[in-house]
Design a protein around this motif. Structure first.
Motif, PDB file in Angstrom:
ATOM      1  N   GLN A 127       0.808  -1.219   0.000  1.00 44.32           N
ATOM      2  CA  GLN A 127       0.000   0.000   0.000  1.00 44.32           C
ATOM      3  C   GLN A 127       0.846   1.277   0.000  1.00 44.32           C
ATOM      4  OE1 GLN A 127      -3.121   0.160   2.948  1.00 44.32           O
ATOM      5  NE2 GLN A 127      -3.597  -2.008   2.719  1.00 44.32           N
ATOM      6  N   GLY A 128       2.166   1.145   0.011  1.00 45.87           N
ATOM      7  CA  GLY A 128       3.034   2.311   0.026  1.00 45.87           C
ATOM      8  C   GLY A 128       3.151   2.959   1.390  1.00 45.87           C
ATOM      9  N   ILE A 129       2.865   2.224   2.431  1.00 43.86           N
ATOM     10  CA  ILE A 129       2.973   2.727   3.806  1.00 43.86           C
ATOM     11  C   ILE A 129       4.394   2.470   4.280  1.00 43.86           C
ATOM     12  CG2 ILE A 129       2.163   2.430   6.186  1.00 43.86           C
ATOM     13  CD1 ILE A 129      -0.544   1.478   4.958  1.00 43.86           C
ATOM     14  N   GLY A 130       5.085   3.503   4.704  1.00 39.67           N
ATOM     15  CA  GLY A 130       6.483   3.374   5.113  1.00 39.67           C
ATOM     16  C   GLY A 130       6.692   3.253   6.605  1.00 39.67           C
ATOM     17  N   ARG A 131       5.620   3.381   7.388  1.00 34.18           N
ATOM     18  CA  ARG A 131       5.734   3.340   8.854  1.00 34.18           C
ATOM     19  C   ARG A 131       4.522   2.622   9.423  1.00 34.18           C
ATOM     20  NH1 ARG A 131       3.203   7.127  12.330  1.00 34.18           N
ATOM     21  NH2 ARG A 131       4.004   7.065  14.450  1.00 34.18           N
ATOM     22  N   ILE A 132       4.771   1.651  10.288  1.00 33.66           N
ATOM     23  CA  ILE A 132       3.704   0.982  11.032  1.00 33.66           C
ATOM     24  C   ILE A 132       3.821   1.440  12.474  1.00 33.66           C
ATOM     25  CG2 ILE A 132       2.804  -1.234  11.849  1.00 33.66           C
ATOM     26  CD1 ILE A 132       3.930  -2.510   9.343  1.00 33.66           C
ATOM     27  N   PHE A 133       2.695   1.733  13.093  1.00 33.13           N
ATOM     28  CA  PHE A 133       2.710   2.110  14.509  1.00 33.13           C
ATOM     29  C   PHE A 133       1.594   1.388  15.240  1.00 33.13           C
ATOM     30  CE2 PHE A 133       0.005   5.094  12.354  1.00 33.13           C
ATOM     31  CZ  PHE A 133      -1.015   5.414  13.236  1.00 33.13           C
ATOM     32  N   THR A 134       1.792   1.233  16.545  1.00 32.73           N
ATOM     33  CA  THR A 134       0.830   0.500  17.367  1.00 32.73           C
ATOM     34  C   THR A 134       0.877   1.010  18.791  1.00 32.73           C
ATOM     35  OG1 THR A 134       0.023  -1.738  17.850  1.00 32.73           O
ATOM     36  CG2 THR A 134       2.400  -1.380  18.063  1.00 32.73           C
ATOM     37  N   GLU A 135      -0.086   0.590  19.576  1.00 28.18           N
ATOM     38  CA  GLU A 135      -0.081   0.816  21.020  1.00 28.18           C
ATOM     39  C   GLU A 135       0.069  -0.564  21.643  1.00 28.18           C
ATOM     40  OE1 GLU A 135      -2.812   2.031  19.146  1.00 28.18           O
ATOM     41  OE2 GLU A 135      -1.795   3.944  18.894  1.00 28.18           O
ATOM     42  N   ALA A 136       1.270  -0.906  22.046  1.00 27.88           N
ATOM     43  CA  ALA A 136       1.569  -2.241  22.547  1.00 27.88           C
ATOM     44  C   ALA A 136       1.351  -2.312  24.052  1.00 27.88           C
ATOM     45  CB  ALA A 136       3.008  -2.618  22.212  1.00 27.88           C
ATOM     46  N   SER A 137       0.749  -3.393  24.479  1.00 26.69           N
ATOM     47  CA  SER A 137       0.560  -3.638  25.907  1.00 26.69           C
ATOM     48  C   SER A 137       1.907  -3.919  26.567  1.00 26.69           C
ATOM     49  CB  SER A 137      -0.375  -4.830  26.108  1.00 26.69           C
ATOM     50  OG  SER A 137       0.253  -6.012  25.645  1.00 26.69           O
ATOM     51  N   LEU A 138       1.905  -3.950  27.894  1.00 20.55           N
ATOM     52  CA  LEU A 138       3.099  -4.370  28.631  1.00 20.55           C
ATOM     53  C   LEU A 138       3.536  -5.753  28.159  1.00 20.55           C
ATOM     54  CD1 LEU A 138       1.908  -3.293  32.192  1.00 20.55           C
ATOM     55  CD2 LEU A 138       3.898  -2.353  30.995  1.00 20.55           C
ATOM     56  N   THR A 139       2.563  -6.609  27.883  1.00 19.57           N
ATOM     57  CA  THR A 139       2.819  -7.977  27.462  1.00 19.57           C
ATOM     58  C   THR A 139       3.427  -8.033  26.062  1.00 19.57           C
ATOM     59  OG1 THR A 139       0.858  -8.573  28.752  1.00 19.57           O
ATOM     60  CG2 THR A 139       1.732 -10.255  27.252  1.00 19.57           C
ATOM     61  N   ALA A 140       2.931  -7.216  25.157  1.00 23.83           N
ATOM     62  CA  ALA A 140       3.348  -7.266  23.749  1.00 23.83           C
ATOM     63  C   ALA A 140       4.604  -6.452  23.452  1.00 23.83           C
ATOM     64  CB  ALA A 140       2.208  -6.783  22.856  1.00 23.83           C
ATOM     65  N   ARG A 141       4.965  -5.523  24.311  1.00 19.15           N
ATOM     66  CA  ARG A 141       6.113  -4.648  24.032  1.00 19.15           C
ATOM     67  C   ARG A 141       7.378  -5.426  23.663  1.00 19.15           C
ATOM     68  NH1 ARG A 141       9.100  -0.244  28.053  1.00 19.15           N
ATOM     69  NH2 ARG A 141      10.907   0.020  26.682  1.00 19.15           N
ATOM     70  N   PRO A 142       7.784  -6.457  24.427  1.00 14.48           N
ATOM     71  CA  PRO A 142       9.018  -7.172  24.052  1.00 14.48           C
ATOM     72  C   PRO A 142       8.951  -7.810  22.661  1.00 14.48           C
ATOM     73  CG  PRO A 142       8.390  -7.700  26.310  1.00 14.48           C
ATOM     74  CD  PRO A 142       7.242  -6.937  25.701  1.00 14.48           C
ATOM     75  N   PHE A 143       7.798  -8.351  22.290  1.00 11.41           N
ATOM     76  CA  PHE A 143       7.637  -8.928  20.955  1.00 11.41           C
ATOM     77  C   PHE A 143       7.925  -7.877  19.886  1.00 11.41           C
ATOM     78  CE2 PHE A 143       4.844  -9.156  17.259  1.00 11.41           C
ATOM     79  CZ  PHE A 143       5.271 -10.339  16.671  1.00 11.41           C
ATOM     80  N   PHE A 144       7.291  -6.710  20.011  1.00 10.26           N
ATOM     81  CA  PHE A 144       7.465  -5.665  18.997  1.00 10.26           C
ATOM     82  C   PHE A 144       8.894  -5.125  18.998  1.00 10.26           C
ATOM     83  CE2 PHE A 144       2.788  -5.552  19.202  1.00 10.26           C
ATOM     84  CZ  PHE A 144       2.521  -5.638  17.850  1.00 10.26           C
ATOM     85  N   GLU A 145       9.518  -4.998  20.152  1.00  5.36           N
ATOM     86  CA  GLU A 145      10.912  -4.537  20.185  1.00  5.36           C
ATOM     87  C   GLU A 145      11.830  -5.525  19.465  1.00  5.36           C
ATOM     88  OE1 GLU A 145      11.359  -1.732  24.107  1.00  5.36           O
ATOM     89  OE2 GLU A 145      11.335  -3.900  24.459  1.00  5.36           O
ATOM     90  N   ARG A 146      11.622  -6.816  19.665  1.00  6.00           N
ATOM     91  CA  ARG A 146      12.455  -7.825  18.981  1.00  6.00           C
ATOM     92  C   ARG A 146      12.278  -7.776  17.473  1.00  6.00           C
ATOM     93  NH1 ARG A 146      10.579 -10.940  23.284  1.00  6.00           N
ATOM     94  NH2 ARG A 146       9.097 -12.032  21.950  1.00  6.00           N
ATOM     95  N   ARG A 147      11.192  -7.202  17.010  1.00  4.39           N
ATOM     96  CA  ARG A 147      10.923  -7.128  15.579  1.00  4.39           C
ATOM     97  C   ARG A 147      11.145  -5.734  15.002  1.00  4.39           C
ATOM     98  NH1 ARG A 147       9.577 -11.066  18.037  1.00  4.39           N
ATOM     99  NH2 ARG A 147       9.411 -13.118  17.075  1.00  4.39           N
ATOM    100  N   GLY A 148      11.936  -4.934  15.701  1.00  2.21           N
ATOM    101  CA  GLY A 148      12.390  -3.666  15.140  1.00  2.21           C
ATOM    102  C   GLY A 148      11.551  -2.448  15.470  1.00  2.21           C
ATOM    103  N   PHE A 149      10.558  -2.569  16.319  1.00  2.00           N
ATOM    104  CA  PHE A 149       9.763  -1.408  16.726  1.00  2.00           C
ATOM    105  C   PHE A 149      10.492  -0.658  17.835  1.00  2.00           C
ATOM    106  CE2 PHE A 149       6.577  -3.686  14.477  1.00  2.00           C
ATOM    107  CZ  PHE A 149       5.523  -2.816  14.208  1.00  2.00           C
ATOM    108  N   SER A 150      10.334   0.653  17.840  1.00  2.00           N
ATOM    109  CA  SER A 150      10.893   1.509  18.885  1.00  2.00           C
ATOM    110  C   SER A 150       9.761   2.125  19.690  1.00  2.00           C
ATOM    111  CB  SER A 150      11.710   2.647  18.266  1.00  2.00           C
ATOM    112  OG  SER A 150      12.754   2.128  17.494  1.00  2.00           O
TER     113      SER A 150
END
Length: 192
Positions: free
Chosen positions: A146-169
């Protein structure tokens, strides 16, 4: 006709042991498979028939997994779906993907037009086998398409480590109100 499993059957089935070697890249409208010792994980587009399964996964993941990081009062406030029709409309209004194993929906995720990843949940009986990773790869591929260059989310305390391991800041820690309770989560982003 696809057979539907109840939440109790999912839990009784236990965790699936499986390898996460990719057999293909995620692409919208195409099944993506990961082969494992007990079967294949597949990702496909959400259909209206998936509504009840996605609700059950959402509720179970919060009550059984996120409950490790949030209080009982916070879980009670968060783990509610008050309007099934509104839920179904939200899932159908954007690219939503479901992960299946052995004909059962075991996880789901979505992507809004601005790059917001609103939901990603995996059934507790299927945690740790690569379901969320496969769903995220699918969401990222859809974003690129779709030409989207940035993905963003509101990660729970539980999900934060998963997203960090996959390159999210982490952009910011925040406290959000849900039905009278304050829940901590993290605004996170990843540039593709």
């Amino acid at each position: 006709m696809r057979r539907r499993a109840t939440q109790a059957q999912w839990i009784a089935a236990g965790t699936i042991v499986h390898s996460t070697a990719m057999a293909g890249r995620a692409r919208a409208g195409r099944r993506v498979r990961r082969r494992g010792g007990t079967g294949v994980l597949q990702v496909r587009r959400y259909t209206a028939d998936d509504c009840d399964d996605t609700i059950a996964i959402f509720l179970a993941a919060i009550r059984e997994v996120a409950s490790r990081d949030y209080s009982p009062a916070e879980i009670e406030a968060w783990a509610k779906v008050e309007d099934r029709a509104a839920w179904a409309e939200r899932r159908s209004s954007r690219p939503t993907f479901v992960a299946e194993h052995a004909g059962r929906v075991i996880g789901f995720s979505d992507l809004e037009p601005d790059g917001h990843l609103d939901m990603m949940f995996v059934h507790p009986a299927n945690q740790g086998i690569g379901v969320a990773s496969l769903l995220l790869e699918t969401v990222e591929e859809e974003a690129r398409k779709q030409g989207i260059g940035r993905i963003f989310t509101e990660a729970s305390l539980t999900a934060r480590p998963f997203f960090e391991r996959r390159g999210f800041s982490v952009i910011a820690r925040q406290s959000v109100e849900k039905r009278g309770q304050r829940l901590t989560n993290f605004r996170m982003e990843k540039f593709l």
